[in-house]
Design a protein around this motif. Structure first.
Motif, mmCIF file in Angstrom:
data_model
loop_
_atom_site.group_PDB
_atom_site.id
_atom_site.type_symbol
_atom_site.label_atom_id
_atom_site.label_comp_id
_atom_site.label_asym_id
_atom_site.label_seq_id
_atom_site.Cartn_x
_atom_site.Cartn_y
_atom_site.Cartn_z
ATOM 1 N N ALA A 33 -12.193 7.811 -3.336
ATOM 2 C CA ALA A 33 -10.810 7.962 -3.806
ATOM 3 C C ALA A 33 -10.091 6.621 -3.787
ATOM 4 C CB ALA A 33 -10.070 8.982 -2.939
ATOM 5 N N ALA A 34 -10.286 5.848 -2.725
ATOM 6 C CA ALA A 34 -9.689 4.505 -2.662
ATOM 7 C C ALA A 34 -10.212 3.639 -3.800
ATOM 8 C CB ALA A 34 -9.987 3.861 -1.310
ATOM 9 N N SER A 35 -11.484 3.793 -4.127
ATOM 10 C CA SER A 35 -12.089 3.053 -5.236
ATOM 11 C C SER A 35 -11.445 3.435 -6.562
ATOM 12 C CB SER A 35 -13.596 3.334 -5.284
ATOM 13 O OG SER A 35 -14.177 2.869 -6.485
ATOM 14 N N THR A 84 -5.341 0.658 -10.831
ATOM 15 C CA THR A 84 -4.106 -0.067 -10.505
ATOM 16 C C THR A 84 -4.305 -1.569 -10.399
ATOM 17 O OG1 THR A 84 -4.411 0.135 -8.108
ATOM 18 C CG2 THR A 84 -3.229 1.929 -9.236
ATOM 19 N N GLY A 85 -5.541 -1.998 -10.094
ATOM 20 C CA GLY A 85 -5.787 -3.415 -9.824
ATOM 21 C C GLY A 85 -5.429 -3.807 -8.411
ATOM 22 N N HIS A 86 -4.911 -2.864 -7.618
ATOM 23 C CA HIS A 86 -4.579 -3.133 -6.223
ATOM 24 C C HIS A 86 -5.758 -2.806 -5.329
ATOM 25 C CE1 HIS A 86 -0.303 -1.952 -7.710
ATOM 26 N NE2 HIS A 86 -0.586 -3.204 -8.015
ATOM 27 N N VAL A 87 -5.681 -3.202 -4.086
ATOM 28 C CA VAL A 87 -6.734 -2.901 -3.118
ATOM 29 C C VAL A 87 -6.592 -1.465 -2.648
ATOM 30 C CG1 VAL A 87 -7.707 -3.501 -0.875
ATOM 31 C CG2 VAL A 87 -6.837 -5.308 -2.385
ATOM 32 N N GLY A 88 -7.660 -0.682 -2.758
ATOM 33 C CA GLY A 88 -7.657 0.679 -2.230
ATOM 34 C C GLY A 88 -7.856 0.658 -0.723
ATOM 35 N N VAL A 89 -7.288 1.638 -0.022
ATOM 36 C CA VAL A 89 -7.358 1.654 1.440
ATOM 37 C C VAL A 89 -7.807 3.031 1.934
ATOM 38 C CG1 VAL A 89 -6.072 1.371 3.599
ATOM 39 C CG2 VAL A 89 -5.519 -0.061 1.622
ATOM 40 N N CYS A 90 -8.747 3.032 2.881
ATOM 41 C CA CYS A 90 -9.158 4.263 3.541
ATOM 42 C C CYS A 90 -9.254 4.005 5.041
ATOM 43 C CB CYS A 90 -10.472 4.791 2.992
ATOM 44 S SG CYS A 90 -11.840 3.607 2.998
ATOM 45 N N ALA A 91 -9.110 5.049 5.834
ATOM 46 C CA ALA A 91 -9.122 4.907 7.293
ATOM 47 C C ALA A 91 -9.770 6.139 7.913
ATOM 48 C CB ALA A 91 -7.704 4.725 7.829
ATOM 49 N N VAL A 97 0.848 -1.195 0.000
ATOM 50 C CA VAL A 97 0.000 0.000 0.000
ATOM 51 C C VAL A 97 0.884 1.245 0.000
ATOM 52 C CG1 VAL A 97 -1.714 1.318 1.314
ATOM 53 C CG2 VAL A 97 -1.878 -1.183 1.164
ATOM 54 N N THR A 98 0.570 2.192 -0.869
ATOM 55 C CA THR A 98 1.342 3.434 -0.942
ATOM 56 C C THR A 98 0.559 4.652 -0.489
ATOM 57 O OG1 THR A 98 0.692 3.778 -3.254
ATOM 58 C CG2 THR A 98 2.745 2.552 -2.852
ATOM 59 N N THR A 99 -0.773 4.539 -0.466
ATOM 60 C CA THR A 99 -1.612 5.691 -0.124
ATOM 61 C C THR A 99 -2.798 5.240 0.722
ATOM 62 O OG1 THR A 99 -1.042 6.717 -2.249
ATOM 63 C CG2 THR A 99 -2.899 7.656 -1.040
ATOM 64 N N VAL A 100 -3.084 6.018 1.760
ATOM 65 C CA VAL A 100 -4.284 5.810 2.570
ATOM 66 C C VAL A 100 -5.077 7.115 2.560
ATOM 67 C CG1 VAL A 100 -5.209 5.389 4.878
ATOM 68 C CG2 VAL A 100 -3.251 4.066 4.058
#
Length: 540
Positions: free
Chosen positions: A53-55, A61-68, A16-19
């Motif tokens: 934004a995570a979506s 990217t095909g990666h999992v988006g992350v929010c907190a 993960v590079t961005t939250v």
């Protein structure tokens, strides 16, 4: 190491590079720990947009988006974003802070049963009760989110768990969830049945949905369509599976799609439905569509097959793997040229005529002009409303992507999603298109773009109405309009842009639209464009 440190370590292990998020006391330990990481945090202006934004990042990217976000209202504000991702099968991990474990259930300050509240909108959810379970839970969450039918997973972490010491940290190398075994490989017997029907068919068609993008199977589907000369249509979420100028592409189906695309579906003798749910917006009467034809339904989610229409050949599995397996099978020569010629004639003769008001911007012509000027690999993010339908029907997809909120139809999606897209790939040109109604649902994120240097191009199609609802009231209630006029409350967008120190361009009609589009796209920086649309213009 405490629980918050362990969460950050898990995110690092997952690449993960961005939250995206919004802090509060219940999530403060996590945001304190992430300062010691290279993971970048993006402060949105309202929690719903953290999920959008995570979506957006996940989709390109095909990666999992992350929010907190924090507990209580922070968590509940996230729900619409989670539901939007769930409806479109977007992989996300949503981390929520929670009150102390011992206080849960006692209605203390900013307590909300978020796992219960999101039960209908997540693939799975966790409440962390033991700090030492954090590595296992996060490993499972990322796997669940990005496998099978993808979707959001929520992890609720009480503040005392975030502060608790971890005995030893070991991130699992493998995952094995006994009750969760998504099907990847398609059954070879069913694959052979599809091939047999394809060999017999004279009028086959592929209807591609968003699952083709999610499976990263665009290349495989295009190769299959070209090799066996099979025409392709798509649902709204499947836009971009084929390039717009591909000779085998025949448009979007559905109530707001192309008439020739719907006719192609109706007149086919074999429908290969790929990664689509057969929802009402794409196919309003599934039984009529499948009458007198062979219906093949390919999807990774067995629950979708047969839910809205019975499939003669159900085929469960990952689309990319299935098309790879089909190409390895021997297929007799397929002859469909007469059918293709017929569909090309439909495409040329069934174009719906527009009669735009020359005093305003013609949204159809403008979107086509914009598309031609955009870079080949650009990402176009459409919001919801009339602007969405105009975008679906007139945007030209080259080597880029077209994103929108399909299943949930969430207004205010485009701007935060575009931010996530840009963060996911800073080298790509990203354009968000919205109406003046949807713009006001997320215009606060202009501050986020400025603060975090996320250059997104934003176009507002201004007609001073909630246009899609006004159009419905025009047809249904004979121009008896109720709660759709937003002219008096819409801000001066030029002054608003100046307040954020963002360049502004206004397009009043088509006379100088090309020059202004070129100026708008010239440099990679945030810019706001206002297009004045005839308030009475209709979707067509």
């Amino acid at each position: 190491m405490n629980g918050a440190d362990a969460i950050v370590k898990c995110l690092e292990q997952e690449g993960v590079t961005t939250v995206y998020g919004y802090p509060g006391v219940a999530i403060a330990p996590f945001y304190n720990s992430i300062l010691s990481s290279d993971i970048r945090t993006i402060l949105v202006r309202t929690e719903q947009n953290a999920a959008h934004a995570a979506s957006g990042e996940a989709r390109v990217t095909g990666h999992v988006g992350v929010c907190a976000v924090t507990s209580g209202p922070g968590a509940t504000n996230l729900i619409t974003g989670i539901a939007t991702a769930f409806a479109d099968s977007i992989p996300m991990v949503c981390i929520t802070g929670q009150v102390n474990s011992e206080l849960m259930g006692s209605d203390v300050f900013q307590e909300a049963d978020i796992t219960g509240a999101v039960e209908s909108f997540v693939k799975y959810s966790y409440i962390v009760k033991d700090v030492n379970d954090i590595p296992r839970i996060f490993k499972e969450a990322f796997y669940i989110a990005n496998s099978g039918r993808k979707g959001p997973v929520l992890i609720d972490v009480p503040i005392d768990i975030q502060n608790a010491p971890v005995k030893s940290f070991k991130y699992p190398a493998e995952i094995n969830i006994r009750a969760y075994k998504p099907t990847i490989k398609g059954h070879i017997v069913q694959i052979k049945k599809v091939i047999k029907e394809l060999e017999k068919s004279k009028r086959p068609i592929i209807c591609a949905g968003g699952g083709v993008h999610l499976s990263d199977a665009v290349g495989e589907l295009r190769d299959f369509a070209h090799k066996y000369r099979i025409p392709v249509v798509n649902t709204m979420m499947g836009i971009g599976v084929m390039k717009t100028d591909d000779e085998m592409y025949f448009g979007m189906v559905g109530n707001n799609g192309k008439a020739y695309a719907n006719r192609a579906m109706n007149e086919s003798d074999l429908i290969i439905m790929v990664g689509a749910r057969l929802a009402d917006r794409a196919i309003s009467q599934p039984d009529l569509v499948t009458t007198n034809k062979v219906f093949v339904h390919i999807d990774v989610d067995p629950a979708e097959i047969g839910k809205n229409a019975m499939a003669a050949i159900p085929l469960v599995g990952d689309i990319k793997h299935i098309f790879e397996d089909i190409t390895n099978e021997e297929v007799n020569e397929c002859e469909h040229e007469e059918w293709i010629t017929q569909l090309k004639e439909y495409r040329e003769t069934m174009i719906q005529k527009r009669n735009p008001n020359p005093a305003y911007v013609d949204p159809a012509a403008f979107i086509t002009m914009l598309s031609n000027a955009m870079k080949d690999d650009a990402v176009y993010v459409a919001d919801v409303g009339q602007n969405q339908i105009w975008s679906c029907n007139y945007h030209i997809v080259k080597d880029g992507r077209f994103l929108t909120s399909g299943g949930m139809g969430t207004m205010g999606y485009s701007i935060p999603a575009a931010m996530g897209v840009k963060r996911g790939d800073m080298a790509r040109q990203v354009v968000a298109v919205c109406g003046d109604g949807s713009f006001q649902m997320s215009m606060m994120e202009l501050a986020t773009m400025v603060q975090h240097d996320i250059p997104v191009k934003i176009i507002v199609m201004k007609n001073n109405y909630l246009g899609m609802v006004r159009e419905y009231q025009h047809y249904t209630y004979k121009d008896r309009y109720s709660v759709v006029d937003i002219k008096a409350g819409t801000p001066d967008l030029e002054k608003l842009a100046a307040a954020y120190d963002i360049p502004f361009i206004r397009v009043e009609n088509m006379s100088d639209a090309k020059a202004k589009i070129d100026a708008f796209l010239k440099e990679d920086n945030t810019m706001l464009m206002e297009c004045l649309i005839d308030p009475m213009d209709l979707v067509k």
